[in-house]
Design a protein around this motif. Structure first.
Motif, short mmCIF file in Angstrom:
data_model
loop_
_atom_site.label_atom_id
_atom_site.label_comp_id
_atom_site.label_asym_id
_atom_site.label_seq_id
_atom_site.Cartn_x
_atom_site.Cartn_y
_atom_site.Cartn_z
N UNK A 1 -64.51 44.03 31.98
CA UNK A 1 -64.36 43.60 30.60
C UNK A 1 -65.44 44.24 29.74
N UNK A 2 -65.19 44.28 28.45
CA UNK A 2 -66.20 44.78 27.52
C UNK A 2 -67.43 43.88 27.58
N UNK A 3 -68.59 44.49 27.47
CA UNK A 3 -69.84 43.74 27.54
C UNK A 3 -69.90 42.67 26.47
N UNK A 4 -69.45 42.99 25.25
CA UNK A 4 -69.50 42.02 24.16
C UNK A 4 -68.62 40.80 24.45
N UNK B 1 -70.00 36.90 24.79
CA UNK B 1 -69.43 35.80 24.00
C UNK B 1 -68.87 34.72 24.92
N UNK B 2 -68.22 35.14 25.99
CA UNK B 2 -67.63 34.18 26.93
C UNK B 2 -68.72 33.36 27.61
N UNK B 3 -69.82 34.00 27.97
CA UNK B 3 -70.93 33.27 28.59
C UNK B 3 -71.53 32.26 27.62
N UNK B 4 -71.68 32.65 26.37
CA UNK B 4 -72.21 31.73 25.37
C UNK B 4 -71.26 30.55 25.17
#
Length: 81
Positions: free
Chosen positions: A9-12, A16-19
């Motif tokens: 997946x894209x790093x961004x 966002x998913x982790x946040x």
């Protein structure tokens, strides 16, 4: 039994998913599992239409060339004059 899955997946997106997972106090794995479960468990059947909606269907008949956007614009212009 749980099985490991590797995703690219894209790093961004990952950040966002982790946040998101942190603020909602759910692991990222659980979020993804829940999402995939929702996708695969959904019924492809048509939703049941309630008797009220059935009774209202077909009450209004409009011309084939009726422009609902123009009608709504006219309504708003008159409302806020």
């Amino acid at each position: 039994m749980n099985t490991k899955l590797t995703l690219n997946l894209k790093k961004s997106v990952i950040e966002k998913a982790k946040a998101y997972s942190k603020t909602h106090k759910k692991s990222l794995s659980k979020l993804i599992e829940s999402y995939l479960s929702t996708l695969t468990d959904s019924n492809d059947e048509d939703p049941e239409i309630s008797p009220l909606v059935k009774s209202l269907s077909g009450i209004i008949e409009l011309d084939g060339d009726f422009n609902y956007k123009e009608a709504y614009s006219d309504y708003l212009l008159n409302k806020y004059k």
